[in-house]
Design a protein around this motif. Sequence first.
Motif, PDB file in Angstrom:
ATOM      1  N   ARG A 120       0.449 -10.928  -1.871  1.00 62.34           N
ATOM      2  CA  ARG A 120       0.967 -10.638  -0.535  1.00 62.34           C
ATOM      3  C   ARG A 120       1.200  -9.131  -0.415  1.00 62.34           C
ATOM      4  NH1 ARG A 120       4.096 -14.654  -3.002  1.00 62.34           N
ATOM      5  NH2 ARG A 120       4.047 -16.705  -1.982  1.00 62.34           N
ATOM      6  N   MET A 121       1.352  -8.658   0.828  1.00 62.21           N
ATOM      7  CA  MET A 121       1.694  -7.254   1.044  1.00 62.21           C
ATOM      8  C   MET A 121       3.160  -6.966   0.755  1.00 62.21           C
ATOM      9  SD  MET A 121      -0.188  -4.623   1.934  1.00 62.21           S
ATOM     10  CE  MET A 121      -1.839  -4.217   2.494  1.00 62.21           C
ATOM     11  N   TYR A 172       0.827  -1.210   0.000  1.00 64.73           N
ATOM     12  CA  TYR A 172       0.000   0.000   0.000  1.00 64.73           C
ATOM     13  C   TYR A 172       0.862   1.261   0.000  1.00 64.73           C
ATOM     14  CZ  TYR A 172       0.087   1.418   5.033  1.00 64.73           C
ATOM     15  OH  TYR A 172       0.435   1.871   6.275  1.00 64.73           O
ATOM     16  N   LEU A 173       2.061   1.198   0.585  1.00 66.00           N
ATOM     17  CA  LEU A 173       2.977   2.337   0.489  1.00 66.00           C
ATOM     18  C   LEU A 173       3.400   2.552  -0.964  1.00 66.00           C
ATOM     19  CD1 LEU A 173       5.276   1.637   3.593  1.00 66.00           C
ATOM     20  CD2 LEU A 173       3.237   3.095   3.471  1.00 66.00           C
ATOM     21  N   ALA A 174       3.657   1.455  -1.667  1.00 62.76           N
ATOM     22  CA  ALA A 174       4.019   1.547  -3.085  1.00 62.76           C
ATOM     23  C   ALA A 174       2.888   2.160  -3.898  1.00 62.76           C
ATOM     24  CB  ALA A 174       4.378   0.162  -3.622  1.00 62.76           C
ATOM     25  N   PHE A 175       1.653   1.793  -3.552  1.00 58.37           N
ATOM     26  CA  PHE A 175       0.511   2.370  -4.267  1.00 58.37           C
ATOM     27  C   PHE A 175       0.465   3.882  -4.107  1.00 58.37           C
ATOM     28  CE2 PHE A 175      -3.789   4.099  -3.798  1.00 58.37           C
ATOM     29  CZ  PHE A 175      -4.244   3.950  -5.103  1.00 58.37           C
ATOM     30  N   PHE A 176       0.617   4.360  -2.871  1.00 62.30           N
ATOM     31  CA  PHE A 176       0.578   5.804  -2.652  1.00 62.30           C
ATOM     32  C   PHE A 176       1.622   6.515  -3.507  1.00 62.30           C
ATOM     33  CE2 PHE A 176      -1.042   4.940   1.898  1.00 62.30           C
ATOM     34  CZ  PHE A 176      -2.354   5.017   1.482  1.00 62.30           C
ATOM     35  N   ILE A 177       2.838   5.967  -3.534  1.00 63.55           N
ATOM     36  CA  ILE A 177       3.933   6.630  -4.237  1.00 63.55           C
ATOM     37  C   ILE A 177       3.709   6.635  -5.745  1.00 63.55           C
ATOM     38  CG2 ILE A 177       6.410   6.566  -4.701  1.00 63.55           C
ATOM     39  CD1 ILE A 177       6.725   5.237  -1.902  1.00 63.55           C
ATOM     40  N   VAL A 178       3.428   5.457  -6.304  1.00 62.59           N
ATOM     41  CA  VAL A 178       3.261   5.345  -7.756  1.00 62.59           C
ATOM     42  C   VAL A 178       2.038   6.139  -8.217  1.00 62.59           C
ATOM     43  CG1 VAL A 178       2.749   3.732  -9.635  1.00 62.59           C
ATOM     44  CG2 VAL A 178       4.453   3.133  -7.914  1.00 62.59           C
ATOM     45  N   SER A 179       0.942   6.020  -7.479  1.00 63.75           N
ATOM     46  CA  SER A 179      -0.282   6.712  -7.888  1.00 63.75           C
ATOM     47  C   SER A 179      -0.150   8.224  -7.729  1.00 63.75           C
ATOM     48  CB  SER A 179      -1.467   6.190  -7.086  1.00 63.75           C
ATOM     49  OG  SER A 179      -2.685   6.626  -7.640  1.00 63.75           O
ATOM     50  N   TRP A 193       1.616 -18.827   7.503  1.00 60.12           N
ATOM     51  CA  TRP A 193       2.352 -17.571   7.650  1.00 60.12           C
ATOM     52  C   TRP A 193       2.523 -16.837   6.326  1.00 60.12           C
ATOM     53  CZ3 TRP A 193       2.141 -16.724  12.504  1.00 60.12           C
ATOM     54  CH2 TRP A 193       2.254 -17.771  13.415  1.00 60.12           C
ATOM     55  N   ASP A 194       1.956 -17.392   5.261  1.00 61.67           N
ATOM     56  CA  ASP A 194       2.125 -16.771   3.940  1.00 61.67           C
ATOM     57  C   ASP A 194       0.796 -16.727   3.186  1.00 61.67           C
ATOM     58  OD1 ASP A 194       3.320 -15.716   1.614  1.00 61.67           O
ATOM     59  OD2 ASP A 194       3.642 -17.728   0.793  1.00 61.67           O
ATOM     60  N   PRO A 195      -0.196 -16.017   3.731  1.00 61.30           N
ATOM     61  CA  PRO A 195      -1.483 -15.939   3.023  1.00 61.30           C
ATOM     62  C   PRO A 195      -1.529 -14.763   2.051  1.00 61.30           C
ATOM     63  CG  PRO A 195      -1.706 -14.924   5.164  1.00 61.30           C
ATOM     64  CD  PRO A 195      -0.266 -15.379   5.060  1.00 61.30           C
ATOM     65  N   ALA A 196      -2.391 -14.877   1.051  1.00 52.67           N
ATOM     66  CA  ALA A 196      -2.707 -13.707   0.221  1.00 52.67           C
ATOM     67  C   ALA A 196      -3.524 -12.738   1.058  1.00 52.67           C
ATOM     68  CB  ALA A 196      -3.473 -14.144  -1.017  1.00 52.67           C
ATOM     69  N   ASN A 197      -3.533 -11.493   0.651  1.00 57.58           N
ATOM     70  CA  ASN A 197      -4.102 -10.420   1.457  1.00 57.58           C
ATOM     71  C   ASN A 197      -5.048  -9.583   0.591  1.00 57.58           C
ATOM     72  OD1 ASN A 197      -3.937  -7.468   2.384  1.00 57.58           O
ATOM     73  ND2 ASN A 197      -3.033  -8.518   4.144  1.00 57.58           N
ATOM     74  N   ILE A 198      -6.259  -9.351   1.071  1.00 59.92           N
ATOM     75  CA  ILE A 198      -7.260  -8.624   0.275  1.00 59.92           C
ATOM     76  C   ILE A 198      -6.814  -7.199  -0.067  1.00 59.92           C
ATOM     77  CG2 ILE A 198      -9.531  -7.505   0.488  1.00 59.92           C
ATOM     78  CD1 ILE A 198      -9.952 -10.216  -0.493  1.00 59.92           C
ATOM     79  N   PRO A 199      -6.407  -6.352   0.915  1.00 66.11           N
ATOM     80  CA  PRO A 199      -5.960  -5.002   0.530  1.00 66.11           C
ATOM     81  C   PRO A 199      -4.744  -5.026  -0.391  1.00 66.11           C
ATOM     82  CG  PRO A 199      -6.457  -5.082   2.876  1.00 66.11           C
ATOM     83  CD  PRO A 199      -6.471  -6.499   2.386  1.00 66.11           C
TER      84      PRO A 199
END
Length: 438
Positions: free
Chosen positions: A87-88, A45-52, A105-111
Amino acid sequence: MAISKAEDAMLEPQLDKVRHVKYWTRCIKTLLPHQYTSNDSNRMYLAFFIVSALDLLDALDAVSNEEERQGYVNWVYRCQHPDGGFRMWPGTDLGARSNPENVQWDPANIPATYFGLAILLILKDDFKRLNYEATLAWLPKMQRPDGSFGETLVNGRVEGGQDPRFGYCATGIRYMLRGSSTGDLSVNSRTIPDVNLDTFVRCVRVAEAYEGGIADAPFHEPHAGYTFCSLGALGFIGRLNTKGPVDETPPTAPCDPGAVVSWLVHRQTELTDPDAGVDSEFTAPEDMDDVRRTENGKASGAQHDGTVPAHQDPVGTTAISIFDLLVDGAGMNGRINKVADTCYGFWSGASLHIMQQPNLYDQEAIRRYLIGKTQHPVLGGHGKFPGDLPDLLHSYLGLAALSLAGCKEIKPVDARMCLSKEACARLPAIWQSFSAGR
């Protein structure tokens, strides 16, 4: 002495686009400040903020070359989970060491999946490396019997909160992968069930509060962030009720759109100081040309026309700034009796856009608040409150809110998806390619 219209125009704060671009360039080219270390596992989500943000500023191509942008795409796909979703961050990928005991310990993540797909969309990826079938099959597993969605799936159990943030991301994923189509899909001779749209709508309905906003759960206080997520999710699945009365076949929400809009309109406020007193009108005496404040035993003041914005009494509170007197802006809050906050300029403002009522809030006032009060004059970006240092979340949502409020120096934003309309316009071609492949 009253300020003339010409003088008022000279005081109009301006977006310092150059500083904003520099702020986001530092974020993408160098290490983030040490305060973000604890968010390392939320890197998507940090990457999203930066790229977007760089996309909204129309600077992404200028600050990165094609090789770098392809590297960003490859990093997102590096986070793709073999069982569908993303993953995040890559840190939980156990690779060849994965086994039935440690897979939890390695699930996919909705957000992470929503943000990952959004980044790929911004970077003009064609989604051909996406595990389309597995992601669509994973999504219904993330929905609980009550209609809510969780964050992760661990040992067959949906984990995470039940609030609308996960419903927003889940329906957003569904929208990016299949558009407005409904019902089960046939992919490679396999039937993939759709999520249960009716139960999700009812989940939103029961969280509607009596005063008009939407909460995270029944009987809880309504919140602008939850309201945005609920309305955006309803828009993604084509179940948003903007007129009333509510439909039952199929069910739509909110039940009382007028009450929701009224509640959102009342989120605009001139109360800006977190340490201020109650929201009140203050009109100085006619002979009071110099409004004075006392802070740490020292008097300070500024020439003014005698009227102080309603956000705070200039005598009874502390930390007033020159812009509180000269920049007649009004931000938005997220709950009743709270101060304005940069991020709610988007959460509340975008909600009104989603409800097709963008003219019911003062867009000029929100621009003046965001540019004149929370835009950082040295570093660029936006802080949470006036005087705060910038951070990624508030800096990004400040730009998105300014775009919705008519700032021409920022690309038009899709209020529902919280990214540029230019990026969203690439979705129909992706839907067509997926449909052709089925």
